[in-house]
Scaffold this motif. Structure first.
Motif, PDB file in Angstrom:
ATOM      1  N   VAL A 178       0.856  -1.194   0.000  1.00 48.65           N
ATOM      2  CA  VAL A 178       0.000   0.000   0.000  1.00 48.65           C
ATOM      3  C   VAL A 178       0.885   1.234   0.000  1.00 48.65           C
ATOM      4  O   VAL A 178       1.814   1.344   0.798  1.00 48.65           O
ATOM      5  N   SER A 179       0.617   2.165  -0.892  1.00 53.24           N
ATOM      6  CA  SER A 179       1.430   3.377  -0.982  1.00 53.24           C
ATOM      7  C   SER A 179       1.186   4.264   0.242  1.00 53.24           C
ATOM      8  O   SER A 179       0.105   4.242   0.835  1.00 53.24           O
ATOM      9  N   PRO A 180       2.202   5.057   0.609  1.00 53.37           N
ATOM     10  CA  PRO A 180       2.018   5.983   1.729  1.00 53.37           C
ATOM     11  C   PRO A 180       0.844   6.932   1.510  1.00 53.37           C
ATOM     12  O   PRO A 180       0.118   7.261   2.446  1.00 53.37           O
ATOM     13  N   ALA A 181       0.648   7.354   0.243  1.00 49.64           N
ATOM     14  CA  ALA A 181      -0.463   8.274  -0.051  1.00 49.64           C
ATOM     15  C   ALA A 181      -1.808   7.609   0.227  1.00 49.64           C
ATOM     16  O   ALA A 181      -2.723   8.237   0.782  1.00 49.64           O
ATOM     17  N   GLU A 182      -1.945   6.330  -0.143  1.00 45.10           N
ATOM     18  CA  GLU A 182      -3.191   5.607   0.107  1.00 45.10           C
ATOM     19  C   GLU A 182      -3.435   5.431   1.605  1.00 45.10           C
ATOM     20  O   GLU A 182      -4.551   5.589   2.092  1.00 45.10           O
ATOM     21  N   SER A 183      -2.352   5.124   2.328  1.00 45.84           N
ATOM     22  CA  SER A 183      -2.475   4.970   3.785  1.00 45.84           C
ATOM     23  C   SER A 183      -2.877   6.283   4.439  1.00 45.84           C
ATOM     24  O   SER A 183      -3.739   6.320   5.323  1.00 45.84           O
ATOM     25  N   ARG A 184      -2.254   7.386   3.998  1.00 48.38           N
ATOM     26  CA  ARG A 184      -2.593   8.695   4.572  1.00 48.38           C
ATOM     27  C   ARG A 184      -4.038   9.057   4.268  1.00 48.38           C
ATOM     28  O   ARG A 184      -4.748   9.604   5.122  1.00 48.38           O
ATOM     29  N   GLY A 185      -4.488   8.745   3.051  1.00 45.71           N
ATOM     30  CA  GLY A 185      -5.866   9.045   2.687  1.00 45.71           C
ATOM     31  C   GLY A 185      -6.862   8.274   3.530  1.00 45.71           C
ATOM     32  O   GLY A 185      -7.858   8.840   4.012  1.00 45.71           O
ATOM     33  N   ALA A 186      -6.592   6.978   3.722  1.00 41.51           N
ATOM     34  CA  ALA A 186      -7.481   6.143   4.534  1.00 41.51           C
ATOM     35  C   ALA A 186      -7.497   6.636   5.981  1.00 41.51           C
ATOM     36  O   ALA A 186      -8.553   6.682   6.628  1.00 41.51           O
ATOM     37  N   LEU A 187      -6.317   7.019   6.473  1.00 41.21           N
ATOM     38  CA  LEU A 187      -6.224   7.463   7.863  1.00 41.21           C
ATOM     39  C   LEU A 187      -6.920   8.810   8.069  1.00 41.21           C
ATOM     40  O   LEU A 187      -7.579   9.037   9.097  1.00 41.21           O
ATOM     41  N   ALA A 188      -6.792   9.716   7.082  1.00 40.96           N
ATOM     42  CA  ALA A 188      -7.438  11.023   7.186  1.00 40.96           C
ATOM     43  C   ALA A 188      -8.961  10.868   7.214  1.00 40.96           C
ATOM     44  O   ALA A 188      -9.656  11.529   8.009  1.00 40.96           O
ATOM     45  N   ALA A 189      -9.482   9.976   6.353  1.00 37.22           N
ATOM     46  CA  ALA A 189     -10.929   9.728   6.337  1.00 37.22           C
ATOM     47  C   ALA A 189     -11.376   9.079   7.642  1.00 37.22           C
ATOM     48  O   ALA A 189     -12.439   9.403   8.189  1.00 37.22           O
ATOM     49  N   PHE A 190     -10.546   8.179   8.152  1.00 39.86           N
ATOM     50  CA  PHE A 190     -10.825   7.496   9.415  1.00 39.86           C
ATOM     51  C   PHE A 190     -10.869   8.505  10.559  1.00 39.86           C
ATOM     52  O   PHE A 190     -11.781   8.491  11.400  1.00 39.86           O
ATOM     53  N   GLN A 191      -9.883   9.415  10.587  1.00 41.59           N
ATOM     54  CA  GLN A 191      -9.831  10.443  11.623  1.00 41.59           C
ATOM     55  C   GLN A 191     -11.060  11.330  11.577  1.00 41.59           C
ATOM     56  O   GLN A 191     -11.674  11.624  12.614  1.00 41.59           O
ATOM     57  N   GLN A 192     -11.446  11.750  10.381  1.00 41.60           N
ATOM     58  CA  GLN A 192     -12.609  12.614  10.246  1.00 41.60           C
ATOM     59  C   GLN A 192     -13.893  11.923  10.703  1.00 41.60           C
ATOM     60  O   GLN A 192     -14.741  12.527  11.366  1.00 41.60           O
ATOM     61  N   ALA A 193     -14.015  10.636  10.368  1.00 40.67           N
ATOM     62  CA  ALA A 193     -15.211   9.885  10.767  1.00 40.67           C
ATOM     63  C   ALA A 193     -15.316   9.790  12.285  1.00 40.67           C
ATOM     64  O   ALA A 193     -16.411   9.912  12.856  1.00 40.67           O
ATOM     65  N   ILE A 194     -14.184   9.598  12.949  1.00 37.15           N
ATOM     66  CA  ILE A 194     -14.192   9.508  14.412  1.00 37.15           C
ATOM     67  C   ILE A 194     -14.516  10.869  15.029  1.00 37.15           C
ATOM     68  O   ILE A 194     -15.344  10.982  15.928  1.00 37.15           O
ATOM     69  N   GLU A 195     -13.851  11.928  14.523  1.00 36.77           N
ATOM     70  CA  GLU A 195     -14.026  13.258  15.103  1.00 36.77           C
ATOM     71  C   GLU A 195     -15.453  13.783  14.921  1.00 36.77           C
ATOM     72  O   GLU A 195     -15.956  14.526  15.766  1.00 36.77           O
ATOM     73  N   GLY A 197     -18.080  11.738  14.576  1.00 34.40           N
ATOM     74  CA  GLY A 197     -19.029  10.742  15.058  1.00 34.40           C
ATOM     75  C   GLY A 197     -19.864  10.131  13.947  1.00 34.40           C
ATOM     76  O   GLY A 197     -20.994   9.681  14.188  1.00 34.40           O
ATOM     77  N   ASP A 198     -19.308  10.107  12.711  1.00 31.98           N
ATOM     78  CA  ASP A 198     -20.019   9.594  11.550  1.00 31.98           C
ATOM     79  C   ASP A 198     -19.870   8.075  11.487  1.00 31.98           C
ATOM     80  O   ASP A 198     -18.947   7.548  10.868  1.00 31.98           O
ATOM     81  N   LEU A 199     -20.773   7.371  12.146  1.00 35.01           N
ATOM     82  CA  LEU A 199     -20.693   5.914  12.234  1.00 35.01           C
ATOM     83  C   LEU A 199     -20.814   5.264  10.862  1.00 35.01           C
ATOM     84  O   LEU A 199     -20.093   4.303  10.558  1.00 35.01           O
ATOM     85  N   ARG A 200     -21.694   5.769  10.014  1.00 27.79           N
ATOM     86  CA  ARG A 200     -21.866   5.172   8.688  1.00 27.79           C
ATOM     87  C   ARG A 200     -20.569   5.269   7.872  1.00 27.79           C
ATOM     88  O   ARG A 200     -20.166   4.328   7.211  1.00 27.79           O
ATOM     89  N   ARG A 201     -19.952   6.453   7.928  1.00 29.89           N
ATOM     90  CA  ARG A 201     -18.681   6.637   7.206  1.00 29.89           C
ATOM     91  C   ARG A 201     -17.604   5.719   7.775  1.00 29.89           C
ATOM     92  O   ARG A 201     -16.809   5.138   7.037  1.00 29.89           O
ATOM     93  N   LEU A 202     -17.562   5.584   9.085  1.00 33.81           N
ATOM     94  CA  LEU A 202     -16.584   4.720   9.732  1.00 33.81           C
ATOM     95  C   LEU A 202     -16.748   3.274   9.276  1.00 33.81           C
ATOM     96  O   LEU A 202     -15.767   2.588   8.963  1.00 33.81           O
TER      97      LEU A 202
END
Length: 300
Positions: A178-195, A197-202
């Motif tokens: 997995v490329s670093p860019a893909e990992s960063r993208g997944a992590l950024a979306a993950f962080q936003q979903a947690i912050e 409280g978007d359970l569906r997105r998570l």
């Protein structure tokens, strides 16, 4: 330990030997850390290496790097056997000690892969000698003769051990690069979903069979068994909305550092496969978080 430029005290090696140790220190630390998964124990191994190096007749040593690697490997093997006994009484899942790493570690793809949380957990499934041989051969590309001297085996035996360890690791390591860019993208979306409280997105971001492993070491609250399944994991992560999350490079890969006030609460590393987060490794044990606020230099 003497610093560069100081006059050697009685019983200490001369400046040239001190400089040799310091020039290889990051390499020696990385070897010890990959064998142990613990920065604190790796530092202890380096201290033992220094003490033994200080007592050597350096005029008889033709290859300082090889000699220092040999001492470090032997000390790490001794420490690894002690750690195995300690882990038997560890409370809950054991995870490696996370390291805040500089961008140059991520740039070295092979080094970043070798110190990733996922790979260190795979290395935990190897025996001590197998782990040492795999690390020295497949990560640091040492010759079989040199490895044989470090682990007190014949070169032929080391070749067999290396083949066995490589096969074992290949069957368990992540198959997708997995490329670093893909990992960063997944992590950024993950962080936003947690912050938010978007359970569906998570739930859209994590795999149906995602696994969350939390390491509290019996010191702080953490699940005593891995949490498996998107629903169960999302329920646990839903409690993090009050925490402050900061993206960081941990063990050569994108990760999140959670703060409660000014205190680091935990470090979460992720494993991404097929565009989804398949593994979450949350280290909460305060004894393992001392290097989460400053960069640790690693090298090959």
């Amino acid at each position: 330990m003497g610093e560069r430029g100081e006059r050697a005290a009685p019983g200490e090696p001369a400046d040239g030997a001190t400089a040799a140790f310091l020039s290889h220190r990051n390499l020696l630390f990385t070897i010890a850390y990959e064998m142990l998964g613990s920065a604190a124990d790796a530092e202890d191994v380096l201290q033992e290496t220094w003490l033994r190096w200080a007592g050597v007749d350096h005029d008889t040593v033709r290859d300082h790097r090889a000699f220092l690697v040999r001492i470090t490997t032997r000390q790490a093997l001794t420490r690894l056997r002690t750690l195995r006994r300690r882990k038997e009484s560890y409370v809950g899942p054991w995870l490696p000690e996370p390291l805040l790493t500089a961008p140059d570690v991520a740039d070295d793809v092979e080094l970043a892969d070798s110190v990733s949380m996922a790979m260190l957990l795979v290395l935990e499934t190897l025996g001590p000698t197998e782990r040492a041989v795999f690390v020295l051969r497949d990560v640091f590309d040492l010759g079989y003769d040199e490895i044989a001297r470090a682990v007190d085996k014949s070169p032929a035996a080391v070749r067999q051990i290396a083949h066995r360890a490589r096969t074992h690791v290949a069957a368990r390591r992540p198959r997708e690069v997995v490329s670093p860019a893909e990992s960063r993208g997944a992590l950024a979306a993950f962080q936003q979903a947690i912050e938010t409280g978007d359970l569906r997105r998570l739930l859209d971001l994590i795999a149906p069979d995602v696994v969350l492993v939390t390491d509290g070491g019996g010191v702080v609250r953490a699940a005593l068994e891995p949490v498996v399944g998107a629903g169960q994991v999302a329920h646990v992560l839903g409690r993090l909305t009050s925490a402050t999350l900061r993206p960081a490079q941990v063990n050569g890969h994108p990760a999140l550092i959670l703060h409660t006030g000014d205190v680091i609460d935990s470090v979460i590393a992720v494993r991404v496969e097929g565009g989804l987060i398949t593994g979450l490794y949350a280290v909460r044990n305060p004894e393992k978080l001392s290097r989460a606020d400053r960069e640790t230099a690693l090298s090959r």
